[in-house]
Design a protein around this motif. Sequence first.
Motif: not given
Length: 712
Positions: A421-426, A431-435, A392-396, A458-461
């Motif tokens: 994970e969508a960012w409005e700008s650089t 929304v608040q980032p969450y993994v 499962h890959i999360l692309i930010a 970063k989550r350790p795993d």
Amino acid sequence: MKIAVLAEQNLNLIDGSTIWLLNACKLLALQSDFEIDLLLAHRLEVRTLANELPDTIRVHDAVALQASDGLDGPLTPDTLPHLLAAWEEEHGRYDRIFVRGTGFLTRLLDEPLFCDRIVAYAPSVIPDVTLPEPQWVQLGRQLRTPVVVQSEIAKRALEALSDYPAYVVHVVPPIVFPTPSQPRIETDSVTLCYSGKIELQYGLDWLIALCDEISDAPDLAVSMIAGKDTHRAANPAFFADMDRFREGVAQGAYPRVSLARNLAHSETKVRMGQGDFAFCLRHDRYDDVIEISTKIVEFCSLGVPPILNNNMLNRSLFGASYPYLVDVSAGDIPARLQEIMRSRHSPAYQAAKERCTRIAAQFSAEALSVRLGRALRGHDKTSPALAATPRHILIATHERKFLHQITDRLRGEPEVTVSWEAWESTIKPRVQPYVSDEVDTVFCEWCCENAVWHSRNKRPDTRLIVRLHRFEAFRDFPERVDWAQVDALIVVSDHFRDLMISRFGVDPSKIHVLPQFINWHELQRDKLPEAQFTLGLVGINPFEHKRFDRAIDFFAALRARDDRFRLAVRSVMPWEIDWVWDRQDETRALFEAQFARIFSDPDLSATIRFDSGGPDMEEWYRGIGTILSSSDTEGCHTSVLEGMAAGCLPVVYDWPGAQSLFAPHVYSDMAEAIPEVISFAECEDIASARTAFSTKVQKHDVEKFIQYFMGL
């Protein structure tokens, strides 16, 4: 992979479209990993064609499901989504839904439950400029829906005229399945065979006139295998004549004519194979059609030369020298047909039969099954699996434009899940980032605030991969990233690898040099004649980055040496970009000076053309022989990689990092490249030289990039 085949065609009828449906199912059945359901939009009452389907194809009457909801009649676009959802609820979800019919396509592409699983079939894609663009094309382009078309002409039309992404347009011509050889019945007469529906525009008025003329000719005969009557109400005079003709055949008034109707497709092909020539003429309203007739291909596979309209599509397939191309505007078609029929023992006839054999080989079922399978999978069956276990890959990212081909490819991989994970700008997330706990890999496209946040949270795993382009390398983001938490950093050239090590202390073992990928296979297209002396420049904005003036200087110097050369500039114009044209600096004045220089010089204004921006780059490169990079700075300059893949000579200014990518074609003074440009254009074996450039950059193909990325 579980596949649904859904078409508006009525399998009870026999015509070109239902023969296509039959053959498409046969083709899919050759793919051993496909589990196929054929969902019929009309109640099956005549099994003539259905009986020829492979045993592995499960045939379902969708009308029966509709009847259970109290609805009557054939399946319609309006009722389709509800019924298909109910069907999947009961029988399981399909991985792909292969759809023919604009109504069905439009409805399903507009339905979130189905839109990302659709593969479209589009037999005719030339847009009518007098009408709005079809909604299915608008939806499909936005979704990058795979589309199957019949010819290279159709593919290029969809790319160039509808801005459809080239990599999702797949060419699968009409399918020919081997027919058991039948002993040919030799006769003294020459037989012209027609097989197809009864329609005025299919030239049957000419064929009836021919039958009237040869009734007393002992050496000529006509065999007609008739399908359904088409547009009877709209053509009463023609069908009155057709009814008279049929009655005359039944009563023996046409001793040189045989007429058969409603035959099984296998029996039809046996009769077709007994002909000496095939009648495949159509009225000129069909001359702009880019759909290859299945019947033409079938006749070729049977060794029966077709008589064809002299139009672009037929010339592209058979060659301009094919002896049986007819100008239907010349008049007296029956006389021309008799002349052709009496050429059976000529060298031209033997040459035509040989041409048919070569054409039929292009449409073999095995080869086309692979193509259709690739369209449905999104990749070749032989490609290695991208993941052995679920990933499962999360692309930010704030900008997805460089990722479409990657994510579309991953969408076809059963073990890989992609979320965003969508960012409005650089600097600002939507929304608040969450993994979530399901995510095992975070991929930050662009090394901006997204990379900063994920490296510090970063989550350790999980694994964290960051891709850095040129833009971010000179901002403050990299120095705020916690590089100890980053498992892999992708950069686009050796220059940026060295920069990240020296300036930010990134561990060299974590850095992977991967220039922006290209679709190498899509760029393998024949060059146009004008390419030999045409230079190409892609992108001129912003001025201080792309250095449009340097390219013009080089071109002017080249023209002074050799006036055969032209320059094509493919770019959005600077006044179309607010942040370029409205800057409070000298940018506008610099651009205005260059355009004034060009248009005040008769030589430059006559030899430089400006092509508007667009996605159909694969077609544009066909007209380019040399690709320029005049920039002061670049990441890896993808247009040069694409140009080389398309067989172009690169001429590159020595911007930082250029040497590692494009040596020995990098120059501190671009004028030094002039002898090489002239020599390349005059090369006797230019095809081999183009192939050498293309082969050199094959390692940057998107599939190789994805394999490497998934390895990380």
